[in-house]
Write a protein that holds these residues in place. Structure first.
Motif, PDB file in Angstrom:
ATOM      1  N   GLU A  99       0.833  -1.211   0.000  1.00  0.00           N
ATOM      2  CA  GLU A  99       0.000   0.000   0.000  1.00  0.00           C
ATOM      3  C   GLU A  99       0.869   1.264   0.000  1.00  0.00           C
ATOM      4  OE1 GLU A  99      -3.983  -1.993   1.971  1.00  0.00           O
ATOM      5  OE2 GLU A  99      -2.646  -0.815   3.255  1.00  0.00           O
ATOM      6  N   LEU A 100       1.998   1.185   0.694  1.00  0.00           N
ATOM      7  CA  LEU A 100       2.911   2.339   0.672  1.00  0.00           C
ATOM      8  C   LEU A 100       3.427   2.599  -0.739  1.00  0.00           C
ATOM      9  CD1 LEU A 100       4.974   1.979   3.943  1.00  0.00           C
ATOM     10  CD2 LEU A 100       3.454   3.850   3.313  1.00  0.00           C
ATOM     11  N   GLY A 101       3.635   1.524  -1.479  1.00  0.00           N
ATOM     12  CA  GLY A 101       4.090   1.658  -2.862  1.00  0.00           C
ATOM     13  C   GLY A 101       3.108   2.420  -3.736  1.00  0.00           C
ATOM     14  N   MET A 102       1.831   2.335  -3.403  1.00  0.00           N
ATOM     15  CA  MET A 102       0.791   3.020  -4.194  1.00  0.00           C
ATOM     16  C   MET A 102       0.916   4.532  -4.147  1.00  0.00           C
ATOM     17  SD  MET A 102      -2.712   1.228  -3.194  1.00  0.00           S
ATOM     18  CE  MET A 102      -2.866  -0.514  -3.022  1.00  0.00           C
ATOM     19  N   GLU A 103       1.553   5.025  -3.095  1.00  0.00           N
ATOM     20  CA  GLU A 103       1.603   6.483  -2.929  1.00  0.00           C
ATOM     21  C   GLU A 103       2.326   7.192  -4.064  1.00  0.00           C
ATOM     22  OE1 GLU A 103       2.686   7.652   0.991  1.00  0.00           O
ATOM     23  OE2 GLU A 103       1.034   6.508   1.863  1.00  0.00           O
TER      24      GLU A 103
END
Ligand code: ADP
Ligand code: MG
Length: 229
Positions: A99-103
């Motif tokens: 989910e952090l990668g989505m930022e």
């Protein structure tokens, strides 16, 4: 999709570490940057990402100039970066890491299903802490985290470092698959692996590109000397 770095210089304090590095990575290919320890591979990637001082040089991603932009804007422009040593968050779950990668891409709101087809182990371990994964699984997570944001270019810094041979070949297979959709720039010290997976190879020595070509077109003698410790 293409990334072009032109005449890139980089410095740490007074020391000049890159002396005009130029290279190109395009979709459909794995482009490798190889060289021995200390040659300037990581610095090239950090200069690309805006993480070290790069007083001269140009970076073009699909015609858009990135030099001068802050690091987060370069990531948002479409460069997915898998740093040396992986740098996943050990206390966060696999899902939270992804989910952090989505930022890096505000238009992505969920983990694409295709990612789990590429890395089935991550679906199985979605709720495990990153730190509880094996080294090879963490590397897969780091690559997946970069891919979540649907980058134009995937940049990897020594993904084979400290990983067992079976996972190394798995990563090679994955890169061969990913290059169909994304330009792949692979930094490696593990020459045999790089020559096997790359379509195009740049050899760096003391911050300068000394050879460039298809793996079987390189001057093998010169390459051995460059890579020798
Ligand atoms: N933070 C730093 N401060 C000063 N010098 C550094 C720093 N990081 C790397 N260097 C120097 O820059 C050169 C290139 O390093 P690096 O890009 O990490 O090489 P590679 O990734 O090819 O092993 C080396 O001489 C290294 O000692
Ligand atoms: Mg390095």
């Amino acid at each position: 999709m293409a990334l072009e770095i032109q005449r890139m210089f980089a410095t740490y304090g007074e020391g000049i570490v890159l002396h005009g590095v130029s290279l190109k990575a395009e979709k459909g290919k794995v482009t490798a940057l190889v060289g021995r320890n200390g040659a300037g591979k990581t610095t090239t990637l950090k200069a690309l990402m805006g993480l070290v001082s790069a007083p001269a040089g140009q970076i073009e991603l699909d015609g858009k100039h990135l030099e001068g932009l802050p690091a987060y804007e370069r990531a948002r422009a479409g460069i997915g970066y898998v740093p040396q040593g992986r740098e996943i968050f050990p206390q966060l779950t696999v899902r939270e890491n992804l989910e952090l990668g989505m930022e890096a891409n505000p238009s992505v709101h969920e983990i694409p299903e295709s990612l789990f087809e590429t890395f089935p182990i991550l679906r199985e371990f979605l709720n495990r802490k990153g730190g509880d994964l094996s080294g090879g699984q963490q590397q897969q997570l780091a690559i997946a985290r970069a891919l979540v944001a649907r980058p134009r270019v995937l940049v990897l810094d020594e993904p084979t470092e400290g990983i067992q041979p079976s996972v190394v070949s798995e990563i090679g297979r994955v890169l061969g698959q990913i290059k169909q959709d994304v330009a792949v720039l692979l930094v490696e010290q593990y020459l045999e692996f790089a020559l096997e997976v790359a379509d195009d190879v740049y050899v760096i020595e003391k911050g300068e590109i000394v050879q460039h070509g298809a793996p079987d077109a390189l001057d093998q003698e010169a390459l051995k000397q460059t890579m020798a410790l």
